[in-house]
Design an enzyme around this catalytic site. Structure first.
Site, PDB file in Angstrom:
ATOM      1  N   GLY A 166       0.784  -1.239   0.000  1.00 39.02           N
ATOM      2  CA  GLY A 166       0.000   0.000   0.000  1.00 39.02           C
ATOM      3  C   GLY A 166       0.805   1.272   0.000  1.00 39.02           C
ATOM      4  N   GLY A 167       1.611   1.522   1.023  1.00 41.10           N
ATOM      5  CA  GLY A 167       2.387   2.752   1.070  1.00 41.10           C
ATOM      6  C   GLY A 167       2.635   3.215   2.489  1.00 41.10           C
ATOM      7  N   GLU A 202      -6.676   5.863   1.314  1.00 44.66           N
ATOM      8  CA  GLU A 202      -7.108   4.525   1.705  1.00 44.66           C
ATOM      9  C   GLU A 202      -8.222   4.636   2.739  1.00 44.66           C
ATOM     10  OE1 GLU A 202      -3.785   2.261   3.073  1.00 44.66           O
ATOM     11  OE2 GLU A 202      -2.770   2.262   1.127  1.00 44.66           O
ATOM     12  N   HIS A 237      -6.830  -8.518   6.866  1.00 41.32           N
ATOM     13  CA  HIS A 237      -6.941  -7.697   5.661  1.00 41.32           C
ATOM     14  C   HIS A 237      -8.157  -8.154   4.872  1.00 41.32           C
ATOM     15  CE1 HIS A 237      -5.947  -5.463   2.071  1.00 41.32           C
ATOM     16  NE2 HIS A 237      -4.975  -4.863   2.737  1.00 41.32           N
ATOM     17  N   ARG A 275     -10.678  -1.167   7.933  1.00 43.70           N
ATOM     18  CA  ARG A 275     -10.452  -2.550   7.534  1.00 43.70           C
ATOM     19  C   ARG A 275     -11.314  -3.556   8.293  1.00 43.70           C
ATOM     20  NH1 ARG A 275      -3.845  -2.861   6.924  1.00 43.70           N
ATOM     21  NH2 ARG A 275      -3.732  -1.817   4.905  1.00 43.70           N
ATOM     22  N   HIS A 331      -3.494 -10.527   8.759  1.00 48.21           N
ATOM     23  CA  HIS A 331      -2.569  -9.595   8.111  1.00 48.21           C
ATOM     24  C   HIS A 331      -1.566  -8.949   9.053  1.00 48.21           C
ATOM     25  CE1 HIS A 331      -1.117  -6.796   5.149  1.00 48.21           C
ATOM     26  NE2 HIS A 331      -1.565  -5.736   5.808  1.00 48.21           N
ATOM     27  N   ARG A 378      -5.518  -1.060  13.448  1.00 46.30           N
ATOM     28  CA  ARG A 378      -4.509  -0.261  12.748  1.00 46.30           C
ATOM     29  C   ARG A 378      -5.104   0.446  11.531  1.00 46.30           C
ATOM     30  NH1 ARG A 378      -0.803  -1.002   8.365  1.00 46.30           N
ATOM     31  NH2 ARG A 378      -1.654  -3.084   7.968  1.00 46.30           N
TER      32      ARG A 378
END
Length: 556
Positions: A67-68, A135, A250, A296, A357, A392
């Site tokens: 993702g980043g 996101e 995830h 998420r 995840h 998170r």
């Protein structure tokens, strides 16, 4: 019932004086973003540093991150906004000071990476302006990325190059750390298998950056090395573990029957992809007004519920409405992956399913990444800094590794300068040989991962959690008392130690999930569906009972 799991101090017997010995100022266990950034900071602080990695230095969760990095680096954004987004996602369990540290210091880490050679993507036509994406859970686009969806690989390679350029940092790859060595409440190094031999590593300060625990679950985005080794060895050493019930799943991994799961970055939804069920129905608005950009935990549970409603094995990520050429350029790794399975994204949706995840809970660490054991620091996914709370926020993990890695390394280097230790080379630890039947390691590991996925996964219930504790305890009685000898068993010894670590971590996760009788963030109880701030806005702390009092909840 759980004595076999909770009472083990060291996994192997040893006499320190008879083993090969190494000395260093700062020992770093792990080669992901947090460990490598800590090693760089420690070296810059004047320390001699040794980095041990379980596999090659490139094999880490960082390397596979797509993702980043979330960072406040543009005028339209603000620290206050990023802090608020992080704490909303964290569902009341974030430590505000930790959040502020990461949000305010993280951007400097991103700029450092650029100065060290990182290749963050720029806006088309402007080579000096970073490209940002959005996101789920973020109120503005603030995610920087590299080579589209290869951010982790680029960040890891940049840090690896920087580490290798520093003379004061040694690295030892494919070195399995078995246990932390303690004496009088202080961590003084570790036992590790290096080149098939057990070594004692004496260190003035030790930074545990051993990564996550995804391999505790049958469905996982994590590489094979993520077996919660750091969590378990810290627990055996007497460190405090916190929020172990908080495991993040995830929402989107590629679901192809018979193949291993592969992460489909959340940024795909950030760029406009839709979630649809087998009937082509776009369902996320039924569960949250933010739709595909919901946090998420909400998206993962919505997918599970929609799978249940449609009586099907998975749902789909639909990018057919997006320009295909633009999609392939933005997500080259994903494009390559779907090509391998013959999926034409211009004509058909991508089959996906949730998977384990990220380990949110971990070793409790303060604002300098110090644990309750003098000389031991914890950073990255092995730690619980307070940043993530109960859930998170996407793309905060690499940021955390940069910020707390830098803090831990700098503090450890200074502490090493001020510390004189007479290392107790006389340590002699003995273990009585086991008289119980030996279970098949591979079978137990596979069964453990399956029962964790079924009973301690996205949805949990008290009876299933209680049953899982009993199952884990049963296996523990026949596995935790075994001694795995590297000289006799070779690679099988590592598999044995991994299983012992996995059983320990599974026991802690399951027990914590059973204890928390509410739903909050990533922890969802079907029998306690509501968040209960009146009774459960607190942390659960865990320490090895044979050395510490019974753990008590700690209010925020």
């Amino acid at each position: 019932m759980f004595e076999a799991i909770t009472e083990r101090r060291y996994l192997i017997p040893f006499k320190a004086a008879r083993l090969p010995q190494q000395f260093t100022d700062v020992l770093v266990i792990g080669g992901g973003v947090a460990g490598l950034r800590a090693a760089i900071a420690a070296a810059e602080g004047g320390a001699e540093v040794l980095v041990l990695t379980k596999d090659t230095i490139a094999e880490s969760n960082t390397w596979y991150a797509q993702g980043g990095i979330a960072a406040v680096l543009q005028p339209l954004d603000s620290y206050e906004s990023h802090v608020n987004d992080t704490e909303v996602a964290g569902a009341g369990l974030c430590d505000h000071k930790a959040v502020e540290i990461v949000v305010k210091e993280g951007p400097r880490g991103v700029l450092e990476l650029l100065s060290w050679g990182a290749h963050f993507d720029k806006k088309i036509g402007n080579p000096y302006d970073l490209a940002f994406t959005r996101e789920g859970g973020h109120s503005v686009p603030r995610i920087v990325h590299a080579f589209g969806d290869a951010t982790g690989k680029d960040v890891a390679q940049t840090l690896i190059n920087t580490v290798r350029a520093k003379e004061s940092i040694r690295t030892s790859e494919k070195s399995f750390v078995i246990d932390l060595i303690t004496n009088d409440g202080r961590c003084i190094g570790a036992l590790a298998m290096i080149d098939s031999n057990i070594h004692v590593i004496w260190a003035k300060c030790t930074i545990l950056a051993s990564g996550g625990a995804g391999q505790l679950y049958r469905e996982s985005t994590n590489p094979k090395i993520a077996t919660a080794d750091g969590h378990a060895m810290a627990y055996r050493a007497g460190a405090t573990l916190k929020d172990m019930e908080m495991v993040q799943f995830h929402p989107t991994t590629l679901y192809i029957a018979g193949s291993s799961r592969a992460l489909v970055t959340e940024a795909v939804r950030g760029e406009g992809a839709h979630l649809i069920d087998k009937n082509g129905y776009r369902f996320m608005k039924d569960y949250d007004s933010a739709g595909e950009l919901a946090p998420r935990d909400i998206v993962a549970r919505a997918i599970v519920e929609q799978i249940r409603k449609t009586n099907y094995t998975h749902v789909y990520l639909d990018v057919r409405h997006l320009p295909t050429a633009q999609f392939r350029e933005r997500f080259p790794q994903l494009a390559k992956l779907v090509d391998e399975f013959g999926i034409d994204v211009a004509k058909e949706p991508i089959p996906i399913h949730p998977a384990a995840h990220y380990m949110i809970g971990g070793i409790e660490a303060d604002e300098q990444a110090r644990t309750n054991l003098t000389g031991l620091y914890a950073v990255g996914e092995a730690s619980c800094s307070g940043l993530h709370g109960a859930n998170r926020l996407g793309s905060n993990s690499l940021l955390e590794g940069l910020a707390f890695g830098a803090r831990a390394g700098a503090h450890a280097a200074q502490a090493a300068k001020e510390t004189n230790i007479d290392f107790p080379v006389h340590i002699d630890h003995r273990i009585s040989p086991s008289t119980k039947t030996e279970l098949d390691i591979t079978d137990v590991k596979s069964s453990l991962r399956s029962v964790m996925w079924r009973n301690v996964g996205i949805e949990r219930t008290g009876p299933r959690l209680a049953e899982t504790r009993e199952i884990v305890a049963f296996w523990g009685r026949y596995v935790m008392d075994k001694i795995f000898e590297p000289a006799l068993q070779g690679p099988a010894a590592i598999a044995g130690w991994e299983l012992q670590n996995m059983l320990t971590a599974c026991y802690l996760i399951t027990t914590a999930a059973f204890t928390r009788t509410e739903s909050r963030g990533a922890h969802y109880r079907l029998d306690y569906r509501q968040r209960d701030d009146a009774h459960w806005r607190l942390h659960l702390l865990w320490q090895r009972p044979t050395e510490t009092p019974t753990p008590e909840p700690v209010e925020i």
